[in-house]
Each structure stands twice: as C-alpha cells, then as structure tokens.
Scaffold this active site. Structure first.
Site, PDB file in Angstrom:
ATOM      1  N   HIS A 123      38.797  27.277  21.972  1.00 32.33           N
ATOM      2  CA  HIS A 123      39.580  27.345  23.124  1.00 32.33           C
ATOM      3  C   HIS A 123      39.709  25.851  23.781  1.00 32.33           C
ATOM      4  O   HIS A 123      38.997  25.046  23.615  1.00 32.33           O
ATOM      5  CB  HIS A 123      38.891  28.369  23.978  1.00 32.33           C
ATOM      6  CG  HIS A 123      37.671  27.821  24.485  1.00 32.33           C
ATOM      7  ND1 HIS A 123      37.402  26.898  25.571  1.00 32.33           N
ATOM      8  CD2 HIS A 123      36.434  28.266  23.803  1.00 32.33           C
ATOM      9  CE1 HIS A 123      35.971  26.910  25.533  1.00 32.33           C
ATOM     10  NE2 HIS A 123      35.525  27.615  24.717  1.00 32.33           N
ATOM     11  N   ASP A 124      40.870  25.763  24.047  1.00 31.07           N
ATOM     12  CA  ASP A 124      41.448  24.570  24.922  1.00 31.07           C
ATOM     13  C   ASP A 124      41.563  23.283  24.287  1.00 31.07           C
ATOM     14  O   ASP A 124      41.460  22.119  24.602  1.00 31.07           O
ATOM     15  CB  ASP A 124      40.486  24.444  26.325  1.00 31.07           C
ATOM     16  CG  ASP A 124      40.440  25.841  27.182  1.00 31.07           C
ATOM     17  OD1 ASP A 124      41.727  26.008  27.374  1.00 31.07           O
ATOM     18  OD2 ASP A 124      39.475  26.415  27.141  1.00 31.07           O
ATOM     19  N   GLY A 141      35.129  23.936  21.931  1.00 31.07           N
ATOM     20  CA  GLY A 141      36.076  23.913  23.170  1.00 31.07           C
ATOM     21  C   GLY A 141      36.224  22.666  23.798  1.00 31.07           C
ATOM     22  O   GLY A 141      35.196  21.809  23.829  1.00 31.07           O
TER      23      GLY A 141
END
Length: 264
Positions: A123-124, A141
C-alpha cells in the site's frame, strides 16, 4: 487497434471499463471499478479488483492479484486506489495493493516496469519508470522507488524507505534505510557498497559524469562532518546533474536515515 476479446469463462463486473484491443483470458475476474487501458492483456486466472487503473499495453500473467485491499490493520475500508502505468510486465503471483487513507490513498506504478514472479508492491508505494523487481522481492508500505531501480530477488525494502534513481539492490538483501541515487547495495543487512557502474554505463552516461559520481561517492564516504553536511558541500561544488541528483535526494525530507558507505 484489434477488437477486444474476452474468454467466456472470465467474469467482468458491470461498471468495469475495458479499452480497445484488450485480451482477457480464461477465469479472470475484473471488478466493477477497474479500468484497463487499450491493448492490455490478462492471460488467465487473474484478479483485478478495487478502484484500479491499468494503463495501455500491459501484460499480466496467471495468478496475479492486482488492486486488493492493503495488508494493513489500520485500513477500515476507506476509498483508495491503485494506478499502474503503461507497458508493464507483471508476472505470475505478483500482488499489488491499493493505498490507505493515511498514506495518501494511492499506490502508484510508473511505465515500462518488470515485476517478476511472486513480488509484492504494498500500500501507498510509489514506483517510478523502468523499474525491475526480481522474483519474490517485497516493497513494504509507503516506499518510494525512483526510476531505473533494480531490486534483486528475495530482497525486502522496509516501510517508508526511498531508493534513489538508478540504484541497484542485490539479491537476498534487507534494506532498512534510504539509498542514494546510483547506489549499489548488497549483503543481508544492506550495505552501501559502491555505485551501480554497470547500470550507468548501460544507460550511456558520459565518462565525465561517472568520474564525478566516483569522486562524489568518495567524499560522501570519507569527507568531514555528518553525511548530510558532506552532501551539501557537494552541491556547492558540483556541475554534474548526476551528482546534483544525489545531493537533492540526500537533502530532501525523509522518514528514514541513510545507508552510508560501508555501514549497514
């Protein structure tokens, strides 16, 4: 542009946007908020879910899972996205997750990347152009992976780490701190062990710039003062755009410390 072809066993949810000339193979599942660019091919047994945009002419291999929710216990179902650029090659069993609200909401992958079997983009994460992630490597992340980076097989990049343009990470390496542009990192706990000279030469970087980078690395390794102070002095002295890129990277804001020459 050829016509789009969809295998009868594939499931395309209402609302999905499929570009011209796409090929969707057997037993694929494409969610209702997915957008596939022109000419993208899903070979077979691929799941593309969430609010996911995949650019034109990408090729995705069997059993990849693209756009699922983050592997983050703080995620509470908020609306987030995954955006993938053009001409990426995403091999078998690759996973790429959507972003989180706390990380800006978007996981982003640039153009012309190669993501080999079993690698993970969390994520991200922000991935640049022409990046190669080798088999079973993982980007945790919020990482930033700049253009032309290679991450070796079975390697891991810690949360929030930045890897500068043109750097290379050797196989079976854990990277817990930022890596300067054009750096060469290897050893199990990640040591900045020189410059990615092979990559620089392959890209046709001029000899004078490679010489300037060598001198800059020596100053960063052996100069007086703190690492950031040495980088600032380099910025005052250099005329090389490549050295300038290192200076800008080191002096930019970061949530991590740096891998410094010879130190893990």
């Amino acid at each position: 542009m050829a016509e789009t072809t969809i295998h009868p066993s594939a499931v395309i949810e209402p609302g999905a946007e499929i570009g011209q000339g796409c090929v969707i193979g057997p037993f694929c599942h494409v969610g209702p908020e997915v957008r596939l660019g022109d000419g993208t091919e899903l070979k077979s047994h691929i799941v593309v879910s969430g609010e996911t945009e995949i650019g034109p002419e990408c090729l995705i291999f069997p059993f990849a899972c693209i756009g699922e929710i983050p592997q983050d216990l703080k995620f509470k179902g908020e609306k987030t996205r995954l955006v993938i650029g053009a001409r990426n090659r995403i091999r078998e069993h690759v996973t790429m997750n959507a972003g989180t609200e706390g990380g800006g909401g978007v996981t982003r992958v640039g153009d012309d990347g190669l993501f080999m079997a079993g690698c993970h983009v969390a994520h991200d994460v922000q991935v640049g152009n022409r990046v190669i992630i080798v088999n079973n490597a993982a980007l945790a992340g919020h990482c930033v992976i700049e253009d032309d980076v290679i991450v070796g097989g079975l390697s891991g990049v810690h949360q929030w780490v930045r890897i500068g343009q043109g750097a290379i990470i050797g196989a079976v390496t854990m990277v817990t701190n930022d890596v300067i542009p054009y750096g060469l990192v290897q050893a199990p706990r990640g040591v900045l062990d020189g410059l990615n000279l092979v990559g620089l030469k392959r890209r046709g970087v001029a000899r004078k710039d490679i010489t300037a980078l060598r001198a800059a690395f020596q100053m960063l390794a052996q100069g007086e003062g703190a690492f950031q102070d040495r980088a600032r002095r380099l910025g005052e002295e250099t005329e090389s755009e490549y050295v300038r890129r290192i200076v800008d990277f080191v002096t930019a804001a970061s949530d991590r410390s740096f891998l410094t020459p010879g130190a893990g």
